[in-house]
Design an enzyme around this catalytic site. Structure first.
Site, PDB file in Angstrom:
ATOM      1  CG  ASP A  49      10.117  11.403  -6.881  1.00  0.00           C
ATOM      2  OD1 ASP A  49      10.983  10.536  -6.589  1.00  0.00           O
ATOM      3  OD2 ASP A  49       9.806  12.331  -6.116  1.00  0.00           O
ATOM      4  CB  CYS A  59       9.074   9.678  -3.755  1.00  0.00           C
ATOM      5  SG  CYS A  59       8.235   9.706  -2.167  1.00  0.00           S
ATOM      6  CB  THR A  75      10.303  11.250   2.380  1.00  0.00           C
ATOM      7  OG1 THR A  75       9.148  11.676   1.624  1.00  0.00           O
ATOM      8  CG2 THR A  75      11.304  12.400   2.485  1.00  0.00           C
ATOM      9  N   GLY A  76       9.205   8.698   0.602  1.00  0.00           N
ATOM     10  CA  GLY A  76       8.065   7.771   0.572  1.00  0.00           C
ATOM     11  C   GLY A  76       6.756   8.444   0.976  1.00  0.00           C
ATOM     12  N   GLY A  86       5.229  11.556  -0.002  1.00  0.00           N
ATOM     13  CA  GLY A  86       4.368  12.082  -1.051  1.00  0.00           C
ATOM     14  C   GLY A  86       3.699  10.971  -1.846  1.00  0.00           C
ATOM     15  CG  MET A  87       5.912   8.192  -4.370  1.00  0.00           C
ATOM     16  SD  MET A  87       5.075   8.271  -5.974  1.00  0.00           S
ATOM     17  CE  MET A  87       6.500   8.270  -7.068  1.00  0.00           C
ATOM     18  CG  HIS A 127      -1.981  -7.362  11.095  1.00  0.00           C
ATOM     19  ND1 HIS A 127      -1.682  -6.911  12.363  1.00  0.00           N
ATOM     20  CD2 HIS A 127      -1.798  -8.716  11.138  1.00  0.00           C
ATOM     21  CE1 HIS A 127      -1.346  -7.932  13.133  1.00  0.00           C
ATOM     22  NE2 HIS A 127      -1.395  -9.037  12.412  1.00  0.00           N
ATOM     23  NE  ARG A 180      -7.114  -9.534  15.197  1.00  0.00           N
ATOM     24  CZ  ARG A 180      -6.248 -10.521  14.986  1.00  0.00           C
ATOM     25  NH1 ARG A 180      -6.654 -11.702  14.511  1.00  0.00           N
ATOM     26  NH2 ARG A 180      -4.955 -10.368  15.264  1.00  0.00           N
ATOM     27  CG  HIS A 181      -6.144  -8.520  10.354  1.00  0.00           C
ATOM     28  ND1 HIS A 181      -5.800  -7.582  11.288  1.00  0.00           N
ATOM     29  CD2 HIS A 181      -5.633  -9.709  10.779  1.00  0.00           C
ATOM     30  CE1 HIS A 181      -5.088  -8.160  12.246  1.00  0.00           C
ATOM     31  NE2 HIS A 181      -4.981  -9.448  11.957  1.00  0.00           N
TER      32      HIS A 181
END
Ligand code: RB5
Length: 143
Positions: A8, A65, A67-68, A70-71, A98, A132-133
């Site tokens: 954004d 974005c 803060t990261g 919202g994305m 993982h 397992r991941h």
């Protein structure tokens, strides 16, 4: 590897920087917008990238974005997308090893550019451990 990237307005500078960085490494990058840093709505760009990755048109996606947050909220609504908001290189490595993260989310208002590029590099260089991941990822998709 084909990568689709978007942001954004608050992630616009990192988008340009990361796109140039990846192209310098010979990676094919598609910029899904925006074209300028005018105020815009992050979900529109998150969904563009998330759907492109979920549909297999790109191998990985990168979203930025302020803060990261919202994305990552928006991208993770798309089935098949595992979007990882990473603020450290360790998170970037483990989100791949993982969690088989297929979208990387970065926060331009939280971290500096040197760290952001280091996170991008680690994220792209790290493979998925499977085992397992894989079982745990399958459980997410069964929800
Ligand atoms: C934009 O002002 C800001 O809210 C956005 O970039 C992001 O941080 C939202 O989660």
């Amino acid at each position: 590897m084909k990568i689709i990237i978007a942001s954004d307005h608050a992630g616009f500078n990192f988008k340009k920087m990361i796109g140039t960085h990846l192209e310098g490494k010979g990676i094919e990058v598609t910029d899904a917008g925006p074209d300028n840093d005018n105020s815009c709505d992050y979900p529109e760009y998150a969904f563009k990238v998330a759907r492109s990755v979920a549909e297999g048109r790109y191998d990985r996606g990168v979203l930025i974005c302020g803060t990261g947050l919202g994305m990552s909220y928006a991208a993770n609504r798309v089935k098949g997308v595992r979007a990882a908001l990473c603020q450290t290189e360790t998170q970037a490595r483990l989100s791949r090893a993982h969690n088989d993260a297929n979208v990387l989310v970065l926060a331009e208002r939280i971290m500096g550019p040197v760290l952001a590029l280091a996170i991008v590099d680690v994220w792209l260089e790290t493979g998925f451990d499977g085992g397992r991941h894989q079982r745990r990822i399958d459980l997410i998709d069964q929800l």
